[in-house]
Design a protein around this motif. Structure first.
Motif, mmCIF file in Angstrom:
data_model
loop_
_atom_site.group_PDB
_atom_site.id
_atom_site.type_symbol
_atom_site.label_atom_id
_atom_site.label_comp_id
_atom_site.label_asym_id
_atom_site.label_seq_id
_atom_site.Cartn_x
_atom_site.Cartn_y
_atom_site.Cartn_z
ATOM 1 N N THR A 159 -11.103 -1.233 0.136
ATOM 2 C CA THR A 159 -11.795 0.094 0.159
ATOM 3 C C THR A 159 -11.095 1.273 0.765
ATOM 4 O O THR A 159 -11.059 2.450 0.079
ATOM 5 C CB THR A 159 -12.924 -0.305 1.139
ATOM 6 N N VAL A 160 -10.375 0.722 1.937
ATOM 7 C CA VAL A 160 -9.543 2.086 2.687
ATOM 8 C C VAL A 160 -8.429 2.484 1.844
ATOM 9 O O VAL A 160 -8.114 3.591 1.595
ATOM 10 C CB VAL A 160 -8.868 1.590 3.794
ATOM 11 N N LEU A 161 -7.668 1.566 1.122
ATOM 12 C CA LEU A 161 -6.564 1.938 0.138
ATOM 13 C C LEU A 161 -7.136 2.920 -1.047
ATOM 14 O O LEU A 161 -6.559 3.535 -1.507
ATOM 15 C CB LEU A 161 -5.593 0.826 -0.110
ATOM 16 N N SER A 162 -8.163 2.399 -1.428
ATOM 17 C CA SER A 162 -8.731 3.138 -2.691
ATOM 18 C C SER A 162 -9.156 4.598 -2.228
ATOM 19 O O SER A 162 -9.010 5.535 -3.185
ATOM 20 C CB SER A 162 -10.260 2.506 -3.164
ATOM 21 N N ARG A 163 -9.642 4.728 -1.167
ATOM 22 C CA ARG A 163 -9.521 6.232 -0.422
ATOM 23 C C ARG A 163 -8.329 6.732 -0.317
ATOM 24 O O ARG A 163 -8.232 8.047 -0.695
ATOM 25 C CB ARG A 163 -10.319 6.085 0.612
ATOM 26 N N ARG A 164 -7.372 6.116 0.161
ATOM 27 C CA ARG A 164 -6.113 6.866 0.781
ATOM 28 C C ARG A 164 -5.500 7.104 -0.943
ATOM 29 O O ARG A 164 -4.800 8.100 -0.890
ATOM 30 C CB ARG A 164 -4.952 5.687 1.526
ATOM 31 N N TRP A 165 -5.310 6.179 -1.839
ATOM 32 C CA TRP A 165 -4.619 6.524 -3.021
ATOM 33 C C TRP A 165 -5.607 6.996 -4.199
ATOM 34 O O TRP A 165 -6.136 6.393 -5.025
ATOM 35 C CB TRP A 165 -4.102 5.360 -3.439
ATOM 36 N N GLN A 166 -5.924 8.206 -3.875
ATOM 37 C CA GLN A 166 -6.783 8.984 -4.830
ATOM 38 C C GLN A 166 -6.200 9.028 -6.176
ATOM 39 O O GLN A 166 -5.129 9.605 -6.213
ATOM 40 C CB GLN A 166 -7.527 10.259 -4.238
ATOM 41 N N PRO A 167 -6.685 8.330 -7.315
ATOM 42 C CA PRO A 167 -5.982 8.534 -8.453
ATOM 43 C C PRO A 167 -6.261 9.796 -9.336
ATOM 44 O O PRO A 167 -7.368 10.399 -8.871
ATOM 45 C CB PRO A 167 -6.791 7.501 -9.224
ATOM 46 N N PRO A 168 -5.385 10.170 -10.094
ATOM 47 C CA PRO A 168 -5.648 11.359 -10.742
ATOM 48 C C PRO A 168 -6.366 11.194 -12.272
ATOM 49 O O PRO A 168 -6.275 11.663 -13.021
ATOM 50 C CB PRO A 168 -4.024 11.742 -11.263
ATOM 51 N N VAL A 169 -7.465 10.282 -12.105
ATOM 52 C CA VAL A 169 -8.160 10.029 -13.063
ATOM 53 C C VAL A 169 -9.744 9.857 -12.778
ATOM 54 O O VAL A 169 -10.047 9.889 -11.380
ATOM 55 C CB VAL A 169 -7.942 8.750 -13.957
#
Length: 300
Positions: A159-169
Protein backbone atom coordinates in the motif's frame (compact mmCIF):
# COMPACT_ATOMS: atom_id res chain seq x y z
CA UNK A 1 -16.85 16.61 -2.12
CA UNK A 2 -14.10 15.07 -4.29
CA UNK A 3 -12.48 13.47 -1.22
CA UNK A 4 -15.82 11.99 -0.13
CA UNK A 5 -16.29 10.45 -3.57
CA UNK A 6 -12.75 9.05 -3.48
CA UNK A 7 -13.40 7.53 -0.05
CA UNK A 8 -16.71 5.96 -1.06
CA UNK A 9 -15.26 4.42 -4.22
CA UNK A 10 -12.19 3.13 -2.37
CA UNK A 11 -14.33 1.74 0.47
CA UNK A 12 -16.18 -0.44 -2.06
CA UNK A 13 -13.01 -2.54 -2.47
CA UNK A 14 -12.67 -3.89 1.11
CA UNK A 15 -16.45 -4.11 1.42
CA UNK A 16 -16.51 -6.43 -1.62
CA UNK A 17 -13.47 -8.36 -0.35
CA UNK A 18 -15.63 -9.27 2.64
CA UNK A 19 -17.64 -11.50 0.29
CA UNK A 20 -14.57 -13.61 -0.55
CA UNK A 21 -15.13 -15.99 2.38
CA UNK A 22 -18.73 -16.84 1.53
CA UNK A 23 -17.96 -17.24 -2.19
CA UNK A 24 -14.97 -19.48 -1.44
CA UNK A 25 -16.80 -21.71 1.03
CA UNK A 26 -20.06 -21.94 -0.91
CA UNK A 27 -18.94 -22.03 -4.55
CA UNK A 28 -15.34 -23.28 -4.79
CA UNK A 29 -13.85 -26.76 -4.31
CA UNK A 30 -12.03 -27.00 -0.95
CA UNK A 31 -8.31 -27.64 -0.59
CA UNK A 32 -6.89 -25.57 -3.46
CA UNK A 33 -5.95 -22.22 -1.88
CA UNK A 34 -2.90 -21.43 -4.03
CA UNK A 35 -4.61 -22.52 -7.23
CA UNK A 36 -7.64 -20.38 -6.42
CA UNK A 37 -5.39 -17.41 -5.59
CA UNK A 38 -3.56 -17.84 -8.90
CA UNK A 39 -6.82 -18.15 -10.85
CA UNK A 40 -8.12 -15.07 -9.08
CA UNK A 41 -5.12 -12.98 -10.17
CA UNK A 42 -3.67 -14.21 -13.45
CA UNK A 43 -6.74 -14.40 -15.77
CA UNK A 44 -8.00 -11.02 -14.49
CA UNK A 45 -4.56 -9.46 -14.96
CA UNK A 46 -4.20 -10.83 -18.49
CA UNK A 47 -7.70 -9.65 -19.40
CA UNK A 48 -6.88 -6.14 -18.19
CA UNK A 49 -3.57 -6.23 -20.08
CA UNK A 50 -5.44 -7.04 -23.29
CA UNK A 51 -7.74 -4.09 -22.62
CA UNK A 52 -4.99 -1.54 -21.85
CA UNK A 53 -2.38 -2.91 -24.31
CA UNK A 54 0.44 -1.33 -22.36
CA UNK A 55 3.42 -3.05 -20.74
CA UNK A 56 5.71 -1.59 -18.08
CA UNK A 57 8.76 0.36 -19.20
CA UNK A 58 12.21 0.58 -17.60
CA UNK A 59 12.17 0.51 -13.78
CA UNK A 60 8.45 -0.28 -13.79
CA UNK A 61 9.12 -3.92 -14.69
CA UNK A 62 10.89 -4.42 -11.36
CA UNK A 63 8.39 -2.27 -9.45
CA UNK A 64 5.38 -4.06 -10.92
CA UNK A 65 6.93 -7.42 -10.01
CA UNK A 66 7.69 -6.34 -6.44
CA UNK A 67 4.25 -4.77 -5.93
CA UNK A 68 2.58 -7.80 -7.49
CA UNK A 69 4.39 -9.95 -4.93
CA UNK A 70 3.58 -7.69 -1.97
CA UNK A 71 -0.06 -6.95 -2.82
CA UNK A 72 -1.02 -10.33 -4.28
CA UNK A 73 1.34 -13.32 -4.44
CA UNK A 74 3.02 -13.25 -1.03
CA UNK A 75 0.05 -11.58 0.68
CA UNK A 76 -2.50 -14.13 -0.55
CA UNK A 77 -0.14 -17.05 0.12
CA UNK A 78 0.35 -15.96 3.73
CA UNK A 79 -3.37 -15.27 4.05
CA UNK A 80 -4.22 -18.85 3.09
CA UNK A 81 -1.50 -20.33 5.32
CA UNK A 82 -2.92 -18.36 8.25
CA UNK A 83 -6.47 -19.38 7.35
CA UNK A 84 -5.52 -23.08 7.35
CA UNK A 85 -3.49 -22.97 10.58
CA UNK A 86 -5.64 -20.58 12.63
CA UNK A 87 -9.33 -20.22 13.39
CA UNK A 88 -10.80 -17.54 11.11
CA UNK A 89 -11.28 -15.10 13.97
CA UNK A 90 -7.65 -15.30 15.06
CA UNK A 91 -6.38 -14.89 11.49
CA UNK A 92 -8.62 -11.85 10.91
CA UNK A 93 -7.64 -10.27 14.22
CA UNK A 94 -3.91 -10.68 13.63
CA UNK A 95 -4.27 -9.42 10.05
CA UNK A 96 -6.12 -6.33 11.23
CA UNK A 97 -2.80 -4.92 12.50
CA UNK A 98 -2.15 -3.81 8.90
CA UNK A 99 -3.56 -0.24 9.25
CA UNK A 100 -1.29 0.32 12.25
CA UNK A 101 1.73 -0.88 10.28
CA UNK A 102 0.76 1.40 7.38
CA UNK A 103 0.74 4.44 9.67
CA UNK A 104 4.35 3.86 10.76
CA UNK A 105 5.55 2.85 7.28
CA UNK A 106 3.99 5.98 5.79
CA UNK A 107 5.84 8.00 8.41
CA UNK A 108 9.14 6.32 7.58
CA UNK A 109 8.86 6.16 3.78
CA UNK A 110 6.60 9.09 2.91
CA UNK A 111 7.28 11.50 5.76
CA UNK A 112 3.63 11.42 6.85
CA UNK A 113 3.08 12.51 10.47
CA UNK A 114 2.12 9.69 12.83
CA UNK A 115 -0.77 11.18 14.81
CA UNK A 116 -1.53 9.62 18.24
CA UNK A 117 -5.26 9.82 17.49
CA UNK A 118 -4.74 7.90 14.23
CA UNK A 119 -2.79 5.22 16.13
CA UNK A 120 -5.62 5.02 18.68
CA UNK A 121 -8.18 4.67 15.87
CA UNK A 122 -6.19 1.80 14.31
CA UNK A 123 -5.90 0.06 17.69
CA UNK A 124 -9.64 0.50 18.23
CA UNK A 125 -10.28 -1.05 14.83
CA UNK A 126 -8.24 -4.10 15.84
CA UNK A 127 -10.28 -4.39 19.04
CA UNK A 128 -13.49 -4.11 17.01
CA UNK A 129 -12.41 -6.89 14.67
CA UNK A 130 -11.50 -9.06 17.66
CA UNK A 131 -14.98 -8.56 19.14
CA UNK A 132 -16.53 -9.22 15.75
CA UNK A 133 -14.84 -12.49 14.83
CA UNK A 134 -12.78 -13.85 17.75
CA UNK A 135 -14.19 -16.73 19.80
CA UNK A 136 -13.21 -17.56 23.40
CA UNK A 137 -12.15 -21.06 22.37
CA UNK A 138 -9.80 -19.80 19.64
CA UNK A 139 -6.41 -21.54 19.69
CA UNK A 140 -3.08 -20.00 18.69
CA UNK A 141 -0.53 -21.55 16.35
CA UNK A 142 2.90 -19.94 16.09
CA UNK A 143 3.36 -20.56 12.37
CA UNK A 144 -0.17 -19.37 11.66
CA UNK A 145 0.27 -16.17 13.66
CA UNK A 146 3.60 -15.46 11.93
CA UNK A 147 1.98 -16.05 8.53
CA UNK A 148 -0.87 -13.66 9.35
CA UNK A 149 1.62 -11.02 10.51
CA UNK A 150 3.76 -11.53 7.40
CA UNK A 151 0.68 -11.07 5.21
CA UNK A 152 -0.27 -7.87 7.01
CA UNK A 153 3.28 -6.49 6.66
CA UNK A 154 3.33 -7.45 2.97
CA UNK A 155 0.06 -5.66 2.18
CA UNK A 156 1.13 -2.65 4.27
CA UNK A 157 4.38 -2.30 2.30
CA UNK A 158 2.44 -2.77 -0.94
CA UNK A 159 0.00 0.00 0.00
CA UNK A 160 2.69 2.50 1.00
CA UNK A 161 4.99 1.74 -1.95
CA UNK A 162 2.05 1.97 -4.36
CA UNK A 163 1.58 5.51 -3.04
CA UNK A 164 5.29 6.36 -3.17
CA UNK A 165 5.82 4.98 -6.66
CA UNK A 166 3.07 6.77 -8.53
CA UNK A 167 3.06 5.21 -12.02
CA UNK A 168 2.79 7.24 -15.24
CA UNK A 169 -0.33 5.23 -16.17
CA UNK A 170 -3.98 4.90 -15.15
CA UNK A 171 -5.13 2.80 -12.15
CA UNK A 172 -6.53 0.30 -14.69
CA UNK A 173 -3.10 -0.25 -16.24
CA UNK A 174 -1.37 -0.26 -12.84
CA UNK A 175 -3.78 -2.95 -11.64
CA UNK A 176 -3.22 -5.00 -14.80
CA UNK A 177 0.55 -5.01 -14.25
CA UNK A 178 0.32 -6.03 -10.59
CA UNK A 179 -2.37 -8.70 -11.00
CA UNK A 180 -0.45 -10.30 -13.86
CA UNK A 181 2.81 -10.22 -11.92
CA UNK A 182 1.14 -11.67 -8.83
CA UNK A 183 -0.55 -14.41 -10.86
CA UNK A 184 2.70 -15.36 -12.62
CA UNK A 185 4.49 -15.63 -9.26
CA UNK A 186 1.68 -17.78 -7.84
CA UNK A 187 1.56 -20.13 -10.85
CA UNK A 188 4.62 -22.30 -9.99
CA UNK A 189 3.60 -22.35 -6.31
CA UNK A 190 0.14 -23.67 -7.23
CA UNK A 191 1.54 -26.26 -9.67
CA UNK A 192 4.18 -27.43 -7.19
CA UNK A 193 2.11 -27.62 -4.00
CA UNK A 194 -1.38 -28.68 -5.14
CA UNK A 195 -2.92 -31.33 -7.38
CA UNK A 196 -4.88 -30.47 -10.50
CA UNK A 197 -8.36 -29.07 -9.99
CA UNK A 198 -11.26 -31.51 -10.43
CA UNK A 199 -13.77 -30.95 -13.21
CA UNK A 200 -15.34 -27.57 -12.46
CA UNK A 201 -19.05 -27.25 -11.88
CA UNK A 202 -21.12 -24.28 -13.00
CA UNK A 203 -20.97 -22.96 -9.43
CA UNK A 204 -17.17 -23.28 -9.38
CA UNK A 205 -16.86 -21.29 -12.61
CA UNK A 206 -19.25 -18.64 -11.31
CA UNK A 207 -17.27 -18.33 -8.08
CA UNK A 208 -13.92 -18.04 -9.86
CA UNK A 209 -15.33 -15.50 -12.31
CA UNK A 210 -16.66 -13.40 -9.42
CA UNK A 211 -13.38 -13.52 -7.49
CA UNK A 212 -11.36 -12.63 -10.59
CA UNK A 213 -13.51 -10.00 -12.29
CA UNK A 214 -15.14 -8.38 -9.25
CA UNK A 215 -13.06 -9.44 -6.25
CA UNK A 216 -9.73 -8.72 -7.98
CA UNK A 217 -9.95 -6.63 -11.18
CA UNK A 218 -12.70 -4.18 -10.23
CA UNK A 219 -11.83 -3.83 -6.56
CA UNK A 220 -8.10 -3.32 -7.05
CA UNK A 221 -8.68 -0.69 -9.73
CA UNK A 222 -10.72 1.18 -7.11
CA UNK A 223 -8.14 0.43 -4.40
CA UNK A 224 -5.09 1.68 -6.32
CA UNK A 225 -7.07 4.70 -7.48
CA UNK A 226 -7.73 5.47 -3.82
CA UNK A 227 -4.12 4.83 -2.80
CA UNK A 228 -3.03 7.47 -5.33
CA UNK A 229 -5.52 10.07 -4.06
CA UNK A 230 -5.96 9.47 -0.31
CA UNK A 231 -3.47 9.33 2.56
CA UNK A 232 -2.20 5.76 3.19
CA UNK A 233 -3.47 5.76 6.79
CA UNK A 234 -6.97 6.70 5.66
CA UNK A 235 -6.95 4.07 2.92
CA UNK A 236 -5.67 1.29 5.19
CA UNK A 237 -8.33 1.95 7.84
CA UNK A 238 -11.01 1.11 5.25
CA UNK A 239 -9.79 -2.48 5.47
CA UNK A 240 -11.83 -2.85 8.67
CA UNK A 241 -14.92 -2.87 6.44
CA UNK A 242 -13.99 -6.31 5.11
CA UNK A 243 -14.69 -8.39 8.28
CA UNK A 244 -17.83 -6.32 8.90
CA UNK A 245 -19.14 -7.25 5.45
CA UNK A 246 -18.14 -10.91 5.91
CA UNK A 247 -20.07 -11.20 9.19
CA UNK A 248 -23.13 -9.41 7.79
CA UNK A 249 -23.21 -11.66 4.71
CA UNK A 250 -22.93 -14.76 6.90
CA UNK A 251 -25.84 -13.51 8.96
CA UNK A 252 -28.02 -12.55 5.97
CA UNK A 253 -27.25 -15.41 3.56
CA UNK A 254 -26.14 -18.34 5.71
CA UNK A 255 -28.35 -17.82 8.76
CA UNK A 256 -25.39 -17.39 11.10
CA UNK A 257 -26.12 -15.86 14.49
CA UNK A 258 -25.13 -12.29 15.31
CA UNK A 259 -24.28 -11.91 18.99
CA UNK A 260 -24.36 -8.66 21.01
CA UNK A 261 -20.54 -8.80 21.19
CA UNK A 262 -20.38 -8.93 17.38
CA UNK A 263 -22.74 -5.98 17.09
CA UNK A 264 -20.52 -4.07 19.51
CA UNK A 265 -17.43 -5.07 17.53
CA UNK A 266 -19.07 -3.87 14.33
CA UNK A 267 -19.82 -0.50 15.92
CA UNK A 268 -16.24 -0.16 17.21
CA UNK A 269 -14.74 -1.11 13.83
CA UNK A 270 -16.95 1.34 11.94
CA UNK A 271 -16.23 4.00 14.56
CA UNK A 272 -12.50 3.52 14.08
CA UNK A 273 -12.90 3.98 10.31
CA UNK A 274 -14.83 7.21 10.91
CA UNK A 275 -12.23 8.48 13.39
CA UNK A 276 -9.35 7.66 11.04
CA UNK A 277 -10.99 9.62 8.24
CA UNK A 278 -11.59 12.58 10.55
CA UNK A 279 -7.95 12.60 11.69
CA UNK A 280 -6.62 12.40 8.14
CA UNK A 281 -9.05 15.05 6.90
CA UNK A 282 -7.94 17.32 9.75
CA UNK A 283 -4.29 16.78 8.77
CA UNK A 284 -5.07 17.71 5.19
CA UNK A 285 -6.86 20.88 6.26
CA UNK A 286 -3.97 21.86 8.52
CA UNK A 287 -1.45 21.24 5.74
CA UNK A 288 -3.44 23.36 3.29
CA UNK A 289 -3.74 26.16 5.85
CA UNK A 290 -0.01 26.03 6.52
CA UNK A 291 0.77 26.16 2.82
CA UNK A 292 -1.57 29.09 2.28
CA UNK A 293 0.00 30.99 5.19
CA UNK A 294 3.48 30.34 3.85
CA UNK A 295 2.50 31.60 0.40
CA UNK A 296 0.92 34.71 1.94
CA UNK A 297 4.14 35.51 3.84
CA UNK A 298 6.20 35.06 0.69
CA UNK A 299 3.84 37.28 -1.29
CA UNK A 300 3.90 39.96 1.45
Amino acid sequence: MARRTDLLLTALAPAIWGSTYIVTTELLPPGYPMTVAMLRALPAGLLLLVLVRQLPQGIWWARALLLGALNFAFFWAMLFVAAYRLPGGVAATVGSVQPLIVLFLAGALLGSPVRPLAVAAAAAGMAGVALLVLKPSAALDTAGVLAALAGAVSMAFGTVLSRRWQPPVSPLTFTAWQLTAGGVLLLPVALWTEPALPALTQGNVLGLAYLGLVGAALTYILWFRGVARIEPGAVASLGFLSPVTAVLLGWMLLGQTLTPWQVAGMAVALGSVWLSQRVQAGCQTANRSGSSSARSRVTA
